[in-house]
Motif scaffolding. Structure first.
Motif, PDB file in Angstrom:
ATOM      1  N   ARG A 336       0.825  -1.207   0.000  1.00 16.62           N
ATOM      2  CA  ARG A 336       0.000   0.000   0.000  1.00 16.62           C
ATOM      3  C   ARG A 336       0.863   1.262   0.000  1.00 16.62           C
ATOM      4  O   ARG A 336       1.939   1.286   0.609  1.00 16.62           O
ATOM      5  CB  ARG A 336      -0.935   0.020   1.219  1.00 16.62           C
ATOM      6  N   SER A 341      -7.798  10.232  -1.830  1.00 13.47           N
ATOM      7  CA  SER A 341      -8.986   9.766  -2.534  1.00 13.47           C
ATOM      8  C   SER A 341     -10.157  10.568  -2.004  1.00 13.47           C
ATOM      9  O   SER A 341     -10.411  10.562  -0.793  1.00 13.47           O
ATOM     10  CB  SER A 341      -9.199   8.269  -2.298  1.00 13.47           C
ATOM     11  N   ARG A 346      -4.948   8.541   2.751  1.00 14.36           N
ATOM     12  CA  ARG A 346      -5.101   7.142   3.115  1.00 14.36           C
ATOM     13  C   ARG A 346      -3.968   6.332   2.495  1.00 14.36           C
ATOM     14  O   ARG A 346      -3.132   6.863   1.750  1.00 14.36           O
ATOM     15  CB  ARG A 346      -6.462   6.605   2.678  1.00 14.36           C
ATOM     16  N   ASP A 348      -3.555   2.879   0.110  1.00 12.58           N
ATOM     17  CA  ASP A 348      -4.293   1.903  -0.699  1.00 12.58           C
ATOM     18  C   ASP A 348      -3.316   0.984  -1.409  1.00 12.58           C
ATOM     19  O   ASP A 348      -2.164   1.342  -1.667  1.00 12.58           O
ATOM     20  CB  ASP A 348      -5.183   2.599  -1.722  1.00 12.58           C
ATOM     21  N   GLU A 349      -3.822  -0.197  -1.750  1.00  5.34           N
ATOM     22  CA  GLU A 349      -2.979  -1.192  -2.394  1.00  5.34           C
ATOM     23  C   GLU A 349      -2.704  -0.820  -3.842  1.00  5.34           C
ATOM     24  O   GLU A 349      -3.616  -0.520  -4.607  1.00  5.34           O
ATOM     25  CB  GLU A 349      -3.617  -2.571  -2.304  1.00  5.34           C
ATOM     26  N   PHE A 437      -6.331   2.155   7.489  1.00  2.26           N
ATOM     27  CA  PHE A 437      -5.860   2.623   6.184  1.00  2.26           C
ATOM     28  C   PHE A 437      -6.111   4.100   5.921  1.00  2.26           C
ATOM     29  O   PHE A 437      -5.776   4.607   4.841  1.00  2.26           O
ATOM     30  CB  PHE A 437      -6.443   1.778   5.048  1.00  2.26           C
TER      31      PHE A 437
END
Length: 459
Positions: A336, A341, A346, A348-349, A437
């Motif tokens: 990640r 977003s 955050r 994210d993968e 996350f």
């Protein structure tokens, strides 16, 4: 190349003796004792094809694990012949010390397109590219010439070019065509056909008298071996490895240790590199490498690696330039990356689109130039700042309070001093960390919180 013949590679380098030339060899490339860095060739795609670019891209690395894209991750040269685009680029340093670059003649993902040719460039230093041409490999006009790689066959006094094509039985085999000048080829023949579909051949030459050929079989990576380089002499032997559907194997060896690495790519347009390690190729077994240890160039696909000297590394960076942006990888979730977003910070993968949401300019702190602020590449008027302890992407309103909220001090990583953590300027007991996350600033005490607050600043 995607099904039925798709591959993506990443790797390190080689250190085995080669005949009387004084060179060292492993894999298809040639390494010299003076080599201390690596160059990678690749093309780019992303999940929605926002970053689909079928020109030749270059990245460099000092350890073969963490890569820095050159030319802002833009192509350094683009094909104009054939399909007008490339896939699967590969770099070989020839016996005279100059380089040749080869690539599949294919733009996009039309796997039904056939070509008897590959793209070829000559280069003295990978800063200029000359003699661009299409090189014909065979006369089988109903099939393809995918994923070319080359190696020096000392016994023949010729270079062999490996590539994937369909044979008369209707399945993919690994072919070889021989050349002395990469301008004409002779004697195309089947190099490896175990009786089932195989693609993406990657050859490791001369390890304790044995040659190793890794390939894709049923979306796994498998090895074959032979004591000669003769077509038809290789026998499968290794335990398959995969991470989901995996393709594009490349075996390479560290320039500084006895470790070998086997690299592969996930079987998707937005491929992700995975790596395995071994200290004994003959054993045919591999252990997954920790994702914290390696980072592929952003959106890179189907790469080829060549060891280079430190001077060549410096010259490439001087010519093409380092990125003006960074990406931040999570320590305890290394798949990640920090992104925004809907203006929320955050992790994210990877991969995701818009990929530009994960690109940041680490600029001098808005409230203290000895600190840093995170300026968004995709929204350059906006910065990461904390608000009610949550991180979000806001427009810089020019106030001192915004500047303070958007300024952080970069420190040694709380979980790993070789990584980084970021302490808040105006809440100095709090650090940037992720929680479920989502990014926020919190006091840090437990080992889990230390890991949540640790990041790698790379590309």
């Amino acid at each position: 190349m995607p099904h039925p013949s798709r591959r993506l590679i990443l790797g390190l380098a080689a250190t085995a003796p080669l005949a009387a030339t004084g060179a060292l060899t492993l894999g298809a490339g040639t390494a010299h004792a003076a080599d201390s860095a690596y160059v990678m060739a690749y093309f780019t795609e992303s999940t929605t094809m926002l970053e689909a670019n079928y020109g030749l891209h270059l990245a460099v690395s000092t350890d073969g694990l963490r890569w820095m894209p050159l030319n802002q991750n833009n192509p350094v040269v683009t094909p104009t012949l054939g399909a007008g685009g490339l896939r699967d680029p590969f770099i070989l340093r020839k016996q005279d010390g100059t380089f040749v670059v080869m690539a599949t003649d294919l733009k996009g993902t039309d796997w039904t397109r056939t070509s008897v040719n590959i793209h070829v460039w000559d280069s003295a230093d990978l800063r200029t590219f000359t003699g661009y041409r299409l090189l014909k490999l065979h006369d089988m006009t109903t099939t393809h010439s995918w994923a070319p790689e080359a190696y020096w066959d000392a016994g023949r006094g010729q270079y062999g070019i490996l590539y994937s094509s369909v044979n008369s039985s209707g399945h993919n085999v690994i072919m070889v065509s021989y050349t002395t000048d990469f301008k004409t080829t002779t004697n195309p023949q089947v190099f490896f056909d175990p009786g089932y579909d195989v693609i993406d051949g990657n050859l490791t030459v001369g390890v304790n008298g044995v040659n190793y050929l890794y390939f894709k079989k049923d979306q796994t990576l498998v090895g074959a071996r032979s004591t000669s380089l003769n077509p038809g002499s290789f026998t499968p032997f290794s335990t398959p490895v995969a991470h989901g559907g995996t393709e594009a194997p490349t075996v390479v060896k560290s320039l500084t240790s006895s470790t070998y690495y086997l690299w592969g790519d996930t079987y998707t347009p937005n491929g992700v590199f995975y790596a395995w390690q071994s200290t004994n190729l003959a054993a045919g077994t591999w252990t997954a490498l920790d994702q914290r240890l390696y980072t592929q160039p952003l959106n890179s696909k189907h790469c080829g690696i060549q060891p280079i000297t430190s001077a060549q590394y410096d010259n490439l960076v001087a010519k093409w330039g380092a990125p003006a942006w960074n990406r931040l990888k999570s320590y305890n979730y290394p798949a990640r990356y920090v992104r925004h977003s809907s203006y929320v910070g955050r992790i994210d993968e990877y991969p995701f689109d818009p990929y530009t949401d994960s690109q940041w300019k680490l600029v001098p702190g808005l409230a203290d130039s000895s600190g840093v602020s995170f300026q968004s590449v995709s929204h350059p008027t906006r910065y990461l700042r904390h608000y009610s302890y949550n991180l979000r992407l806001d427009v810089n309103d020019g106030t001192s309070s915004f500047a303070a909220d958007a300024t952080f001090y970069r420190t040694a990583g709380l979980a790993d001093a070789s990584w980084s953590s970021f302490r808040s300027y105006n809440n100095p007991t709090r650090y940037i960390r992720h929680s479920n996350f989502v990014l926020r600033i919190d006091p840090i005490s437990t080992s889990t919180e230390q890991q949540d607050a640790t990041f790698s600043v790379g590309y």
